[in-house]
Design a protein around this motif. Structure first.
Motif, PDB file in Angstrom:
ATOM      1  N   GLU A 133      -7.517 -16.368   5.200  1.00  0.00           N
ATOM      2  CA  GLU A 133      -6.832 -15.807   6.354  1.00  0.00           C
ATOM      3  C   GLU A 133      -7.244 -16.541   7.627  1.00  0.00           C
ATOM      4  N   ALA A 134      -6.255 -17.024   8.371  1.00  0.00           N
ATOM      5  CA  ALA A 134      -6.529 -17.713   9.625  1.00  0.00           C
ATOM      6  C   ALA A 134      -6.404 -16.717  10.776  1.00  0.00           C
ATOM      7  N   ASP A 135      -7.319 -15.765  10.811  1.00  0.00           N
ATOM      8  CA  ASP A 135      -7.332 -14.757  11.869  1.00  0.00           C
ATOM      9  C   ASP A 135      -8.772 -14.314  12.079  1.00  0.00           C
ATOM     10  N   GLN A 136      -8.963 -13.238  12.870  1.00  0.00           N
ATOM     11  CA  GLN A 136     -10.337 -12.823  13.158  1.00  0.00           C
ATOM     12  C   GLN A 136     -11.097 -12.394  11.914  1.00  0.00           C
ATOM     13  N   SER A 137     -10.401 -11.810  10.947  1.00  0.00           N
ATOM     14  CA  SER A 137     -11.067 -11.431   9.699  1.00  0.00           C
ATOM     15  C   SER A 137     -11.592 -12.661   8.976  1.00  0.00           C
ATOM     16  N   GLY A 138     -10.740 -13.697   8.910  1.00  0.00           N
ATOM     17  CA  GLY A 138     -11.169 -14.936   8.276  1.00  0.00           C
ATOM     18  C   GLY A 138     -12.327 -15.584   9.016  1.00  0.00           C
ATOM     19  N   ALA A 139     -12.291 -15.501  10.354  1.00  0.00           N
ATOM     20  CA  ALA A 139     -13.372 -16.072  11.163  1.00  0.00           C
ATOM     21  C   ALA A 139     -14.686 -15.348  10.901  1.00  0.00           C
ATOM     22  N   PHE A 140     -14.624 -14.019  10.867  1.00  0.00           N
ATOM     23  CA  PHE A 140     -15.840 -13.239  10.620  1.00  0.00           C
ATOM     24  C   PHE A 140     -16.368 -13.499   9.212  1.00  0.00           C
ATOM     25  N   GLN A 141     -15.456 -13.626   8.260  1.00  0.00           N
ATOM     26  CA  GLN A 141     -15.872 -13.900   6.885  1.00  0.00           C
ATOM     27  C   GLN A 141     -16.543 -15.268   6.785  1.00  0.00           C
ATOM     28  N   ALA A 142     -16.018 -16.249   7.528  1.00  0.00           N
ATOM     29  CA  ALA A 142     -16.608 -17.586   7.510  1.00  0.00           C
ATOM     30  C   ALA A 142     -18.048 -17.561   8.015  1.00  0.00           C
ATOM     31  N   LEU A 143     -18.320 -16.682   8.977  1.00  0.00           N
ATOM     32  CA  LEU A 143     -19.675 -16.576   9.511  1.00  0.00           C
ATOM     33  C   LEU A 143     -20.630 -15.859   8.559  1.00  0.00           C
ATOM     34  N   GLY A 201     -25.319 -16.987  10.067  1.00  0.00           N
ATOM     35  CA  GLY A 201     -23.988 -16.534  10.446  1.00  0.00           C
ATOM     36  C   GLY A 201     -23.917 -15.023  10.604  1.00  0.00           C
ATOM     37  N   VAL A 202     -24.597 -14.296   9.727  1.00  0.00           N
ATOM     38  CA  VAL A 202     -24.628 -12.833   9.827  1.00  0.00           C
ATOM     39  C   VAL A 202     -25.302 -12.399  11.127  1.00  0.00           C
ATOM     40  N   ALA A 203     -26.382 -13.116  11.492  1.00  0.00           N
ATOM     41  CA  ALA A 203     -27.063 -12.809  12.759  1.00  0.00           C
ATOM     42  C   ALA A 203     -26.136 -13.065  13.942  1.00  0.00           C
ATOM     43  N   VAL A 204     -25.383 -14.171  13.875  1.00  0.00           N
ATOM     44  CA  VAL A 204     -24.415 -14.480  14.931  1.00  0.00           C
ATOM     45  C   VAL A 204     -23.349 -13.392  15.004  1.00  0.00           C
ATOM     46  N   LEU A 205     -22.907 -12.918  13.831  1.00  0.00           N
ATOM     47  CA  LEU A 205     -21.924 -11.828  13.788  1.00  0.00           C
ATOM     48  C   LEU A 205     -22.448 -10.587  14.505  1.00  0.00           C
TER      49      LEU A 205
END
Length: 258
Positions: free
Chosen positions: A49-59, A65-69
């Motif tokens: 997914e090229a949206d905020q969900s995909g962005a959060f999942q990538a992190l 990445g989880v800490a950045v989230l």
């Protein structure tokens, strides 16, 4: 103490002020991630997914990445809180109240999305959009509501384009930006506005065709652009625009009027 006094106290809090700036920085990070996913989608190397969900999942794929989230989520919460306190302090300007409330709720949704990914309870935002549209459609009132949502998103997108071209974003800042950053900001607002207008158009298309699957948010909008003639080129331009908006967001984190 009145609601207005409470809002004024919260709005003047150093935590909320600096948190709002962190929130603008978080918006910059999110738009950079969206740009990266958009480019990958444009050039055929991404199937998610090229949206905020995909962005959060990538992190969320590694501990850093989880800490950045977590930082992003906190920033969005505080930026949302700042907008809500501003809404409570506005007198005699319904438009500004609506704008701040809408922004506050939007950042709250982003914060919740980040928290869900951290907690492992993530749900696709595209699927949520489709499911909500599907649940509304089927009745006249539901169809009207979906149309209203689509029109509102189209108007917001159009306003982003106007805000960029007319340099209205200067009103959000305490001092002028360097000319190159202003050019970047204009490009960023126009690109984001186009993406939002496509999202709104998809909601309208869902009602017109009685097909809720068309209402699929940012991911659907980007994939729709990709299907157009010169779609790869257009989507690459949108991705560059999202990078430009991210750069402006980082500048806004420093110079925002909070």
């Amino acid at each position: 103490m009145s609601v207005r006094d409470t809002a004024r106290k919260a709005g003047n809090s150093r935590v909320v002020e600096y948190g709002a700036r962190v929130g603008y920085g978080a918006s910059g990070v999110l738009h950079l991630l969206l740009a990266w996913l958009s480019l990958r989608l444009a050039w055929g190397s991404y199937g998610g997914e090229a949206d905020q969900s995909g962005a959060f999942q990538a992190l969320s794929t590694n501990p850093v990445g989880v800490a950045v989230l977590g930082v992003l989520g906190a920033g969005f919460v505080l930026l949302g809180l700042w907008n809500l306190t501003e809404a409570a302090l506005v007198r005699g300007d319904v438009g500004r109240v609506v704008k701040h409330v809408a922004k506050g709720l939007t950042y709250g949704v982003l914060a919740w999305g980040a928290i869900q990914v951290v907690m492992g309870t993530h749900s696709s935002s595209a699927k949520q959009s489709k499911d909500l549209t599907s649940s509304l459609m089927g009745s006249v009132a539901g169809d009207v509501l979906v149309v209203v949502v689509g029109l509102v998103v189209v108007v917001i997108g159009g306003y982003h384009i106007y805000k960029g071209i007319a340099s209205k974003y200067r009103e959000d800042l305490v001092e002028s930006l360097d000319r190159p950053i202003e050019v970047v900001a204009t490009f960023g607002y126009v690109a984001k506005g186009i993406a939002l207008m496509v999202i709104g158009a998809l909601f309208l298309a869902a009602v017109a065709t009685h097909d809720p699957s068309k209402a699929s948010g940012m991911d659907g909008a980007l994939r729709t652009l990709l299907k157009l003639p010169l779609g790869t080129f257009l989507l690459s331009l949108i991705a560059l625009g999202l990078v430009a908006y991210a750069i402006y967001s980082f500048a806004r984190a420093k110079y925002a009027r909070v």
